[in-house]
Write a protein that holds these residues in place. Structure first.
Motif, PDB file in Angstrom:
ATOM      1  N   ARG A 155      -5.889   1.789   3.282  1.00  0.00           N
ATOM      2  CA  ARG A 155      -5.872   3.001   4.110  1.00  0.00           C
ATOM      3  C   ARG A 155      -7.261   3.663   4.107  1.00  0.00           C
ATOM      4  NH1 ARG A 155      -0.514   4.614   1.971  1.00  0.00           N
ATOM      5  NH2 ARG A 155       1.053   4.066   3.545  1.00  0.00           N
ATOM      6  N   MET A 156      -7.873   3.713   2.935  1.00  0.00           N
ATOM      7  CA  MET A 156      -9.193   4.344   2.837  1.00  0.00           C
ATOM      8  C   MET A 156     -10.249   3.560   3.623  1.00  0.00           C
ATOM      9  SD  MET A 156      -9.190   5.472  -1.183  1.00  0.00           S
ATOM     10  CE  MET A 156     -10.849   6.150  -1.063  1.00  0.00           C
ATOM     11  N   GLN A 157     -10.022   2.273   3.786  1.00  0.00           N
ATOM     12  CA  GLN A 157     -10.936   1.452   4.563  1.00  0.00           C
ATOM     13  C   GLN A 157     -10.704   1.575   6.070  1.00  0.00           C
ATOM     14  OE1 GLN A 157     -10.598  -2.570   3.105  1.00  0.00           O
ATOM     15  NE2 GLN A 157     -11.103  -1.981   0.997  1.00  0.00           N
ATOM     16  N   GLY A 158      -9.686   2.347   6.451  1.00  0.00           N
ATOM     17  CA  GLY A 158      -9.440   2.586   7.859  1.00  0.00           C
ATOM     18  C   GLY A 158      -8.471   1.636   8.530  1.00  0.00           C
ATOM     19  N   HIS A 159      -7.805   0.792   7.762  1.00  0.00           N
ATOM     20  CA  HIS A 159      -6.838  -0.136   8.365  1.00  0.00           C
ATOM     21  C   HIS A 159      -5.584   0.619   8.781  1.00  0.00           C
ATOM     22  CE1 HIS A 159      -9.106  -3.759   7.480  1.00  0.00           C
ATOM     23  NE2 HIS A 159      -9.285  -3.333   6.227  1.00  0.00           N
ATOM     24  N   GLY A 160      -4.988   0.202   9.903  1.00  0.00           N
ATOM     25  CA  GLY A 160      -3.816   0.871  10.436  1.00  0.00           C
ATOM     26  C   GLY A 160      -2.519   0.389   9.817  1.00  0.00           C
ATOM     27  N   TRP A 161      -1.413   1.022  10.279  1.00  0.00           N
ATOM     28  CA  TRP A 161      -0.075   0.704   9.738  1.00  0.00           C
ATOM     29  C   TRP A 161       0.280  -0.751   9.956  1.00  0.00           C
ATOM     30  CZ3 TRP A 161       4.530  -1.284  11.255  1.00  0.00           C
ATOM     31  CH2 TRP A 161       5.650  -1.012  10.470  1.00  0.00           C
ATOM     32  N   ALA A 162       0.005  -1.257  11.151  1.00  0.00           N
ATOM     33  CA  ALA A 162       0.386  -2.634  11.468  1.00  0.00           C
ATOM     34  C   ALA A 162      -0.321  -3.628  10.559  1.00  0.00           C
ATOM     35  CB  ALA A 162       0.091  -2.941  12.936  1.00  0.00           C
ATOM     36  N   PRO A 216      12.786  -2.938   7.624  1.00  0.00           N
ATOM     37  CA  PRO A 216      12.002  -1.798   8.154  1.00  0.00           C
ATOM     38  C   PRO A 216      12.395  -0.458   7.546  1.00  0.00           C
ATOM     39  CG  PRO A 216      13.505  -2.666   9.822  1.00  0.00           C
ATOM     40  CD  PRO A 216      13.503  -3.642   8.692  1.00  0.00           C
ATOM     41  N   LEU A 217      13.673  -0.280   7.210  1.00  0.00           N
ATOM     42  CA  LEU A 217      14.078   0.969   6.569  1.00  0.00           C
ATOM     43  C   LEU A 217      13.420   1.112   5.193  1.00  0.00           C
ATOM     44  CD1 LEU A 217      17.871   1.221   7.480  1.00  0.00           C
ATOM     45  CD2 LEU A 217      16.001   2.647   8.322  1.00  0.00           C
ATOM     46  N   GLY A 239       6.773   4.775   2.668  1.00  0.00           N
ATOM     47  CA  GLY A 239       5.600   5.399   3.262  1.00  0.00           C
ATOM     48  C   GLY A 239       5.191   6.671   2.544  1.00  0.00           C
ATOM     49  N   PRO A 240       4.106   7.294   2.996  1.00  0.00           N
ATOM     50  CA  PRO A 240       3.577   8.475   2.300  1.00  0.00           C
ATOM     51  C   PRO A 240       4.402   9.744   2.505  1.00  0.00           C
ATOM     52  CG  PRO A 240       2.280   8.000   4.264  1.00  0.00           C
ATOM     53  CD  PRO A 240       3.256   6.876   4.123  1.00  0.00           C
ATOM     54  N   ARG A 241       5.308   9.742   3.477  1.00  0.00           N
ATOM     55  CA  ARG A 241       6.079  10.952   3.756  1.00  0.00           C
ATOM     56  C   ARG A 241       7.285  11.039   2.817  1.00  0.00           C
ATOM     57  NH1 ARG A 241       6.291  11.111  10.410  1.00  0.00           N
ATOM     58  NH2 ARG A 241       4.010  11.106  10.743  1.00  0.00           N
ATOM     59  N   ARG A 242       7.258  12.008   1.925  1.00  0.00           N
ATOM     60  CA  ARG A 242       8.317  12.167   0.932  1.00  0.00           C
ATOM     61  C   ARG A 242       9.653  12.515   1.581  1.00  0.00           C
ATOM     62  NH1 ARG A 242       9.970  10.408  -3.902  1.00  0.00           N
ATOM     63  NH2 ARG A 242      11.266  11.964  -4.966  1.00  0.00           N
ATOM     64  N   GLY A 243       9.623  13.353   2.600  1.00  0.00           N
ATOM     65  CA  GLY A 243      10.865  13.744   3.256  1.00  0.00           C
ATOM     66  C   GLY A 243      11.560  12.580   3.922  1.00  0.00           C
ATOM     67  N   LEU A 292       6.630  -0.034  -3.460  1.00  0.00           N
ATOM     68  CA  LEU A 292       6.147   1.074  -4.283  1.00  0.00           C
ATOM     69  C   LEU A 292       5.640   0.630  -5.648  1.00  0.00           C
ATOM     70  CD1 LEU A 292       8.804   3.862  -3.573  1.00  0.00           C
ATOM     71  CD2 LEU A 292       6.433   3.768  -2.788  1.00  0.00           C
ATOM     72  N   ALA A 293       5.624  -0.683  -5.904  1.00  0.00           N
ATOM     73  CA  ALA A 293       5.113  -1.185  -7.181  1.00  0.00           C
ATOM     74  C   ALA A 293       3.663  -0.742  -7.357  1.00  0.00           C
ATOM     75  CB  ALA A 293       5.218  -2.702  -7.225  1.00  0.00           C
ATOM     76  N   PRO A 294       3.258  -0.398  -8.590  1.00  0.00           N
ATOM     77  CA  PRO A 294       1.907   0.143  -8.805  1.00  0.00           C
ATOM     78  C   PRO A 294       0.797  -0.723  -8.228  1.00  0.00           C
ATOM     79  CG  PRO A 294       3.231   0.400 -10.780  1.00  0.00           C
ATOM     80  CD  PRO A 294       4.051  -0.404  -9.829  1.00  0.00           C
ATOM     81  N   GLY A 295       0.884  -2.035  -8.468  1.00  0.00           N
ATOM     82  CA  GLY A 295      -0.164  -2.902  -7.954  1.00  0.00           C
ATOM     83  C   GLY A 295      -0.218  -2.912  -6.442  1.00  0.00           C
ATOM     84  N   THR A 296       0.947  -2.916  -5.820  1.00  0.00           N
ATOM     85  CA  THR A 296       0.999  -2.919  -4.362  1.00  0.00           C
ATOM     86  C   THR A 296       0.463  -1.611  -3.798  1.00  0.00           C
ATOM     87  OG1 THR A 296       2.920  -4.387  -4.448  1.00  0.00           O
ATOM     88  CG2 THR A 296       2.513  -3.239  -2.375  1.00  0.00           C
ATOM     89  N   ARG A 297       0.847  -0.492  -4.414  1.00  0.00           N
ATOM     90  CA  ARG A 297       0.418   0.812  -3.898  1.00  0.00           C
ATOM     91  C   ARG A 297      -1.097   0.977  -3.998  1.00  0.00           C
ATOM     92  NH1 ARG A 297       3.156   2.215  -0.307  1.00  0.00           N
ATOM     93  NH2 ARG A 297       2.014   4.184  -0.345  1.00  0.00           N
ATOM     94  N   THR A 298      -1.688   0.437  -5.058  1.00  0.00           N
ATOM     95  CA  THR A 298      -3.138   0.549  -5.211  1.00  0.00           C
ATOM     96  C   THR A 298      -3.870  -0.148  -4.060  1.00  0.00           C
ATOM     97  OG1 THR A 298      -2.917   0.626  -7.618  1.00  0.00           O
ATOM     98  CG2 THR A 298      -5.086   0.052  -6.731  1.00  0.00           C
TER      99      THR A 298
END
Length: 274
Positions: A173-180, A94-95, A101-105, A161-167
């Motif tokens: 996300r753009m399709q509206g699917h949630g985090w879970a 989980p860490l 995730g999208p939050r850089r901080g 964070l692999a390019p294929g996975t991130r795409t």
């Protein structure tokens, strides 16, 4: 033909190396009572006696039957290593997902914390723990597992964070699917293979750490039949009663080597099929 190539082409060798200590650890507690009680010196048995009648592997420095000790000592080795591995995976996964995730901080916070934990040598942490009086088995397993968290978190973060996975993640996300949905369904499938491969190799790392701690007297008590403890207790009598040292050492070595060979074979098959 190299030894590693031969063993890759003969998987039964790796299975035998891994199977013998695993069977001894799993079935040993069931077979051990048939040989008599574990604690205390055997009646009429002298310390550090070589193999002979009544004692197929001889006796240890306390006059206990080595075969009986070996059959009882694998459970703590296998259980401790698996327990520590599960702790590392349960905390590190989980860490790593949080850091990806999208939050850089949040990524920076998690990774810098992992770097700090990674800077501490494992045995030094266990020595400090023992100096504070925490020598219980569960403390040893928990801390050994937490020491694996940085490596697991980095692996998960890198795979997520692999390019294929991130795409694919951005598309979901753009399709509206949630985090879970994204993390528990899509990313879980993507991370399953690298996590399984790393866990198989990491098992040897955890096993080495726990065995080193027990050998140095930082974990289980000196009366424990744990294989690493037996090696430490009987090391002074190596030339008098070598079986008390070589048998548990051989089982630990077979457990590590067998596991590593199976991992190498799995990786080779994965690369050839990719």
């Amino acid at each position: 033909m190299s030894v590693r190539t031969l063993w890759r082409r003969r998987p039964w060798i790796a299975l035998a190396l891994l199977g013998v200590p695993v069977l001894a650890a799993v079935l040993g507690p069931l077979l051990g009572p048939l040989l008599g009680p574990l604690a205390g010196q055997d009646q009429g048995a002298l310390p550090s006696q070589p193999p002979g009648a009544g004692h197929p592997l001889g006796t240890d420095v306390l006059g206990r039957d080595v075969l009986r000790l070996v059959l009882h000592g694998g459970g703590s080795v296998l259980g401790g290593a698996l327990g520590a591995l599960l702790v590392g995976l349960a905390v590190g996964t989980p860490l790593g997902l949080l850091a990806s995730g999208p939050r850089r901080g949040l990524d920076e916070t998690v990774m810098r914390g992992m770097d700090l934990l990674l800077a501490f040598p494992g045995l030094l942490v266990l020595m400090t723990l023992a100096a504070l009086g925490h020598r219980e088995w569960y403390w040893l397993v928990t801390v050994a597992g937490l020491l694996q968290v940085p490596a697991v978190a980095r692996l998960v973060r890198g795979a997520a964070l692999a390019p294929g996975t991130r795409t694919v993640v951005e598309a979901l996300r753009m399709q509206g699917h949630g985090w879970a949905y994204i993390h528990l369904r899509h990313l879980a499938r993507e991370l399953a293979a690298p996590l399984a491969t790393d866990a198989a190799g990491r098992f040897s790392v955890v096993l080495y750490l726990l065995a080193s701690a027990n050998f140095l007297g930082l974990g289980l008590p000196a009366s424990s039949p744990d294989w690493a403890v037996l090696i430490e207790r009987n090391s002074d009598a190596l030339f008098v009663q070598p079986a008390a040292v070589l048998v548990p050492a051989g089982l630990l070595t077979a457990l590590c080597v067998g596991g590593n060979l199976l991992v190498d074979r799995a990786l080779a098959r994965h690369r050839s099929s990719a």
